[in-house]
Design a protein around this motif. Sequence first.
Motif, PDB file in Angstrom:
ATOM      1  N   ILE A 335       2.726  50.790 -32.618  1.00  0.00           N
ATOM      2  CA  ILE A 335       3.526  49.880 -31.793  1.00  0.00           C
ATOM      3  C   ILE A 335       3.523  48.466 -32.361  1.00  0.00           C
ATOM      4  CG2 ILE A 335       3.748  48.816 -29.511  1.00  0.00           C
ATOM      5  CD1 ILE A 335       2.538  51.350 -28.319  1.00  0.00           C
ATOM      6  N   ASN A 336       2.326  47.914 -32.585  1.00  0.00           N
ATOM      7  CA  ASN A 336       2.271  46.526 -33.061  1.00  0.00           C
ATOM      8  C   ASN A 336       2.253  46.478 -34.590  1.00  0.00           C
ATOM      9  OD1 ASN A 336      -0.491  46.851 -33.975  1.00  0.00           O
ATOM     10  ND2 ASN A 336      -1.134  46.678 -31.834  1.00  0.00           N
ATOM     11  N   PRO A 337       2.407  45.290 -35.188  1.00  0.00           N
ATOM     12  CA  PRO A 337       2.484  45.180 -36.650  1.00  0.00           C
ATOM     13  C   PRO A 337       1.280  45.771 -37.376  1.00  0.00           C
ATOM     14  CG  PRO A 337       3.247  43.157 -35.651  1.00  0.00           C
ATOM     15  CD  PRO A 337       2.697  43.992 -34.532  1.00  0.00           C
ATOM     16  N   GLU A 338       0.071  45.621 -36.810  1.00  0.00           N
ATOM     17  CA  GLU A 338      -1.120  46.157 -37.458  1.00  0.00           C
ATOM     18  C   GLU A 338      -1.091  47.687 -37.482  1.00  0.00           C
ATOM     19  OE1 GLU A 338      -1.624  42.092 -36.522  1.00  0.00           O
ATOM     20  OE2 GLU A 338      -1.133  43.734 -35.176  1.00  0.00           O
ATOM     21  N   GLU A 339      -0.673  48.298 -36.386  1.00  0.00           N
ATOM     22  CA  GLU A 339      -0.580  49.757 -36.327  1.00  0.00           C
ATOM     23  C   GLU A 339       0.532  50.270 -37.227  1.00  0.00           C
ATOM     24  OE1 GLU A 339      -2.204  50.235 -31.718  1.00  0.00           O
ATOM     25  OE2 GLU A 339      -0.059  50.349 -32.159  1.00  0.00           O
ATOM     26  N   ILE A 340       1.626  49.526 -37.283  1.00  0.00           N
ATOM     27  CA  ILE A 340       2.727  49.900 -38.176  1.00  0.00           C
ATOM     28  C   ILE A 340       2.262  49.831 -39.633  1.00  0.00           C
ATOM     29  CG2 ILE A 340       4.995  49.187 -39.031  1.00  0.00           C
ATOM     30  CD1 ILE A 340       5.619  48.273 -36.143  1.00  0.00           C
ATOM     31  N   ALA A 341       1.440  48.832 -39.948  1.00  0.00           N
ATOM     32  CA  ALA A 341       0.887  48.717 -41.299  1.00  0.00           C
ATOM     33  C   ALA A 341       0.035  49.929 -41.635  1.00  0.00           C
ATOM     34  CB  ALA A 341       0.057  47.435 -41.420  1.00  0.00           C
ATOM     35  N   LEU A 342      -0.764  50.388 -40.661  1.00  0.00           N
ATOM     36  CA  LEU A 342      -1.595  51.576 -40.853  1.00  0.00           C
ATOM     37  C   LEU A 342      -0.728  52.803 -41.107  1.00  0.00           C
ATOM     38  CD1 LEU A 342      -4.361  52.989 -40.750  1.00  0.00           C
ATOM     39  CD2 LEU A 342      -4.069  53.176 -38.271  1.00  0.00           C
ATOM     40  N   SER A 343       0.336  52.955 -40.321  1.00  0.00           N
ATOM     41  CA  SER A 343       1.260  54.080 -40.484  1.00  0.00           C
ATOM     42  C   SER A 343       1.917  54.046 -41.862  1.00  0.00           C
ATOM     43  CB  SER A 343       2.333  54.031 -39.394  1.00  0.00           C
ATOM     44  OG  SER A 343       3.411  54.895 -39.681  1.00  0.00           O
TER      45      SER A 343
END
Length: 371
Positions: A335-343
């Motif tokens: 959802i957030n930029p950090e999680e998107i980075a992980l994905s």
Amino acid sequence: MKEIKSIIKAYEGIKPGTDAALATVVRVEGSSYRRTGARMLVLDDGSWTGGISGGCLEGDALKRARLAINNSRATLITYDTTEDDPHQIGVGLGCNGIIDVLFTPLDRQNKNNPVEILKLCVETSREVHILLTITHLEGEFAEVRTGNVIKYIGPESLAVFNSKEIEKKIFDKVRVQMCESKSAPAQFKSDSCQIEIFIEILPPEINVILMGHQYDVYPISRLLKELGWRVSICGDILKINPLIRSFTDEIVSNSEFPNLTIDEHTAIVLMAHDYKSDKGNLSRALLTSAPIIGMLGPKVRSEKIWKEIAEEGNALSQTDMDRIYAPVGLDIGAINPEEIALSLAAGIKAAFSKRDGRFLKLRATPIHPRI
């Protein structure tokens, strides 16, 4: 590659009078936390950099490394966690694997010691390096000994073995591993000698080019650098916070895109958050040799771009579509930029590893190929 760079940095910082040894995992049979090529630099004061396991073997490895230093001789040690032997290091861990670790004392005056050769690989251009680590010798070899590392650049590199029969066998095996892009131990015999070698295929670090300048390039850059990857940002330099430079290898303007390092180990991610820019950047990215081109945003947006490009007379081929990952990343509910980075990072790694990124519990075969 990150571990190798950390080892090189520690090696270069060794104080005068301090001795060191390099521990290298050269064979794995069955299951283990680390795979072949894992390394650990050990100093005679007990400090170390890197690792050869999840922490279960490092204690014994310190002792073995010190012995190798004291004896001035490389030693191959086998750790067997498959046997219920109370005297075996690592018993009770449940790893159920056999691990061969080569402990090599480092002569810092020798510019061909294993770490110096690793330095040479890191410092040269982005290419796949082939290293031959000698783990066992039987017979008369005047120019090589156990623990030597040979940087293979062609058949001429094998002349040190002074045996045409052995050289031909090693050459054939190296070609096989090169084609498979996989490291592997190998054993060769002739009437007069026997040699065991760890053939290591060492690619450069993954190279990621982020095409965009919005705030979400920051968490992605930080994560990718933590992984030890090479990171470049291509966008509007005036809109990029200079503080991001500590998490990147280079920041360039859109006009400098053709000057960026792009090879078969490169992923390009389109994340300008501007429809026109992403569309133009896709066409530019497809002209490169990058095998992975990721597009941020919903799939319907990417499909619209593809359709417009086709209507303009430049329909994407199946080869082009095979390189495009849209949306880029794995489906983890980010959802957030950090999680998107992980994905995004996980998706790039899965693509380069030719994996589908599903839950490991659903995998019917071992995580890593077993010998």
